[in-house]
Design a protein around this motif. Structure first.
Motif, mmCIF file in Angstrom:
data_model
loop_
_atom_site.group_PDB
_atom_site.id
_atom_site.type_symbol
_atom_site.label_atom_id
_atom_site.label_comp_id
_atom_site.label_asym_id
_atom_site.label_seq_id
_atom_site.Cartn_x
_atom_site.Cartn_y
_atom_site.Cartn_z
ATOM 1 N N PRO A 109 0.849 -1.192 0.000
ATOM 2 C CA PRO A 109 0.000 0.000 0.000
ATOM 3 C C PRO A 109 0.889 1.249 0.000
ATOM 4 O O PRO A 109 1.955 1.261 0.602
ATOM 5 N N ALA A 110 0.454 2.252 -0.692
ATOM 6 C CA ALA A 110 1.260 3.465 -0.809
ATOM 7 C C ALA A 110 0.457 4.672 -0.355
ATOM 8 O O ALA A 110 -0.625 4.933 -0.878
ATOM 9 N N ASP A 111 0.981 5.356 0.619
ATOM 10 C CA ASP A 111 0.367 6.596 1.085
ATOM 11 C C ASP A 111 1.149 7.763 0.517
ATOM 12 O O ASP A 111 2.373 7.833 0.651
ATOM 13 N N ARG A 112 0.435 8.666 -0.121
ATOM 14 C CA ARG A 112 1.060 9.843 -0.732
ATOM 15 C C ARG A 112 1.690 10.717 0.346
ATOM 16 O O ARG A 112 1.099 10.930 1.402
ATOM 17 N N ILE A 113 2.898 11.200 0.073
ATOM 18 C CA ILE A 113 3.558 12.147 0.956
ATOM 19 C C ILE A 113 3.657 13.486 0.242
ATOM 20 O O ILE A 113 3.503 13.562 -0.983
ATOM 21 N N GLU A 114 3.896 14.534 0.986
ATOM 22 C CA GLU A 114 4.111 15.841 0.382
ATOM 23 C C GLU A 114 5.555 15.914 -0.106
ATOM 24 O O GLU A 114 6.483 15.605 0.640
ATOM 25 N N VAL A 154 5.781 2.108 -27.975
ATOM 26 C CA VAL A 154 4.787 3.170 -27.845
ATOM 27 C C VAL A 154 5.009 3.891 -26.514
ATOM 28 O O VAL A 154 5.158 3.262 -25.467
ATOM 29 N N LEU A 155 5.046 5.231 -26.569
ATOM 30 C CA LEU A 155 5.284 6.030 -25.374
ATOM 31 C C LEU A 155 3.997 6.252 -24.594
ATOM 32 O O LEU A 155 2.949 6.555 -25.178
ATOM 33 N N TYR A 156 4.096 6.106 -23.275
ATOM 34 C CA TYR A 156 2.978 6.364 -22.372
ATOM 35 C C TYR A 156 3.433 7.332 -21.305
ATOM 36 O O TYR A 156 4.586 7.298 -20.866
ATOM 37 N N LYS A 157 2.510 8.179 -20.875
ATOM 38 C CA LYS A 157 2.811 9.168 -19.847
ATOM 39 C C LYS A 157 1.957 8.859 -18.617
ATOM 40 O O LYS A 157 0.733 8.763 -18.716
ATOM 41 N N PHE A 158 2.636 8.701 -17.475
ATOM 42 C CA PHE A 158 1.968 8.350 -16.221
ATOM 43 C C PHE A 158 2.260 9.399 -15.162
ATOM 44 O O PHE A 158 3.404 9.842 -15.010
ATOM 45 N N LYS A 159 1.233 9.753 -14.427
ATOM 46 C CA LYS A 159 1.412 10.656 -13.290
ATOM 47 C C LYS A 159 2.132 9.889 -12.185
ATOM 48 O O LYS A 159 1.853 8.709 -11.947
ATOM 49 N N LEU A 160 3.078 10.573 -11.523
ATOM 50 C CA LEU A 160 3.835 9.962 -10.440
ATOM 51 C C LEU A 160 3.336 10.462 -9.086
ATOM 52 O O LEU A 160 3.063 11.651 -8.928
ATOM 53 N N THR A 161 3.224 9.549 -8.138
ATOM 54 C CA THR A 161 2.804 9.873 -6.780
ATOM 55 C C THR A 161 3.973 9.634 -5.840
ATOM 56 O O THR A 161 4.500 8.516 -5.782
ATOM 57 N N PRO A 162 4.398 10.671 -5.085
ATOM 58 C CA PRO A 162 5.499 10.471 -4.142
ATOM 59 C C PRO A 162 5.038 9.638 -2.940
ATOM 60 O O PRO A 162 3.972 9.890 -2.375
ATOM 61 N N VAL A 163 5.848 8.627 -2.577
ATOM 62 C CA VAL A 163 5.462 7.750 -1.465
ATOM 63 C C VAL A 163 6.509 7.672 -0.360
ATOM 64 O O VAL A 163 6.190 7.259 0.754
ATOM 65 N N SER A 164 7.761 8.052 -0.652
ATOM 66 C CA SER A 164 8.761 8.097 0.424
ATOM 67 C C SER A 164 9.908 9.014 0.030
ATOM 68 O O SER A 164 10.211 9.186 -1.151
ATOM 69 N N HIS A 165 10.548 9.596 1.058
ATOM 70 C CA HIS A 165 11.666 10.512 0.834
ATOM 71 C C HIS A 165 12.557 10.510 2.067
ATOM 72 O O HIS A 165 12.059 10.539 3.194
ATOM 73 N N ASP A 166 13.868 10.434 1.841
ATOM 74 C CA ASP A 166 14.836 10.624 2.922
ATOM 75 C C ASP A 166 16.056 11.328 2.346
ATOM 76 O O ASP A 166 16.008 11.832 1.216
ATOM 77 N N TYR A 212 1.045 -0.342 -11.779
ATOM 78 C CA TYR A 212 1.976 -0.226 -10.661
ATOM 79 C C TYR A 212 3.415 -0.355 -11.155
ATOM 80 O O TYR A 212 3.871 -1.435 -11.511
ATOM 81 N N GLU A 213 4.103 0.785 -11.194
ATOM 82 C CA GLU A 213 5.531 0.817 -11.466
ATOM 83 C C GLU A 213 6.138 1.785 -10.455
ATOM 84 O O GLU A 213 5.425 2.601 -9.861
ATOM 85 N N GLN A 214 7.431 1.678 -10.265
ATOM 86 C CA GLN A 214 8.075 2.475 -9.233
ATOM 87 C C GLN A 214 9.349 3.125 -9.760
ATOM 88 O O GLN A 214 10.093 2.513 -10.510
ATOM 89 N N LEU A 215 9.565 4.373 -9.346
ATOM 90 C CA LEU A 215 10.800 5.096 -9.643
ATOM 91 C C LEU A 215 11.438 5.490 -8.324
ATOM 92 O O LEU A 215 10.784 6.101 -7.481
ATOM 93 N N THR A 216 12.715 5.148 -8.156
ATOM 94 C CA THR A 216 13.456 5.583 -6.979
ATOM 95 C C THR A 216 14.638 6.404 -7.463
ATOM 96 O O THR A 216 15.487 5.909 -8.201
ATOM 97 N N PHE A 217 14.642 7.676 -7.063
ATOM 98 C CA PHE A 217 15.717 8.596 -7.409
ATOM 99 C C PHE A 217 16.720 8.593 -6.258
ATOM 100 O O PHE A 217 16.358 8.909 -5.130
ATOM 101 N N TYR A 218 17.947 8.238 -6.541
ATOM 102 C CA TYR A 218 19.020 8.306 -5.542
ATOM 103 C C TYR A 218 19.740 9.629 -5.753
ATOM 104 O O TYR A 218 20.076 9.984 -6.881
ATOM 105 N N HIS A 219 19.964 10.371 -4.662
ATOM 106 C CA HIS A 219 20.562 11.692 -4.790
ATOM 107 C C HIS A 219 21.580 11.959 -3.689
ATOM 108 O O HIS A 219 21.541 11.348 -2.623
#
Length: 162
Positions: free
Chosen positions: A56-61, A101-113, A125-132
């Motif tokens: 389950p994914a809860d949206r974060i700000e 074929v290109l598809y555009k999906f809205k992303l929902t933030p679910v975690s940040h540290d 259901y797909e996931q993107l994790t940005f390492y910074h």
């Protein structure tokens, strides 16, 4: 027995287990639906095998979208890139799917540290994790597709905030 089909944006998958007298037919009028994956997950459920469900994914700000936007090339894939763009304080992923074929999906933030920020896509259901880094520089992107395959990507171009 099985058969997969697609035509004009419609997808289907047909599985038949003769010995068990079970037939699964999965139809979709949205050609980005992973019908073969989902029909096999249904079969696992019927035959009481382990099935994985997305957590389950809860949206974060999360409002620091500018440093995430840009082009990301997937390692070990020729000419395949992910585009991350922002519009109206929302983040979007454009990704090639079946037949390129290109598809555009809205992303929902679910975690940040301090080292990573994770988003999930809407519709499928797909996931993107940005390492910074601490300064906000993207060091790597991890893209997990709806099959659970993980693709590593590197940022190559900044699109800026739109």
């Amino acid at each position: 027995m099985h058969h997969f089909g697609d035509i004009s944006g419609f997808f289907s998958d047909f599985l038949r287990f003769l010995e068990n007298q079970v037939t699964i037919i999965f139809l979709s009028n949205l050609n980005v639906t992973p019908v073969t994956h989902l029909s096999r997950e249904i079969a696992k459920t019927i035959f009481e095998e382990h099935v994985t469900f997305p957590p389950p994914a809860d949206r974060i700000e999360f409002t620091k979208l500018d440093f995430l936007t840009g082009s990301y090339f997937i390692e070990n894939k020729i000419n395949i890139s992910l585009e991350v763009s922002a519009k109206n304080q929302e983040l979007y992923l454009t990704v090639p799917k079946m037949y390129g074929v290109l598809y555009k999906f809205k992303l929902t933030p679910v975690s940040h540290d301090s080292t990573k920020t994770t988003f999930i896509t809407e519709t499928i259901y797909e996931q993107l994790t940005f390492y910074h880094s601490a300064s906000g520089e993207i060091t790597q992107l991890e893209y997990t597709d709806y099959y659970g395959d993980i693709h590593k990507a590197c940022k190559v171009e900044s699109l800026g905030h739109t």
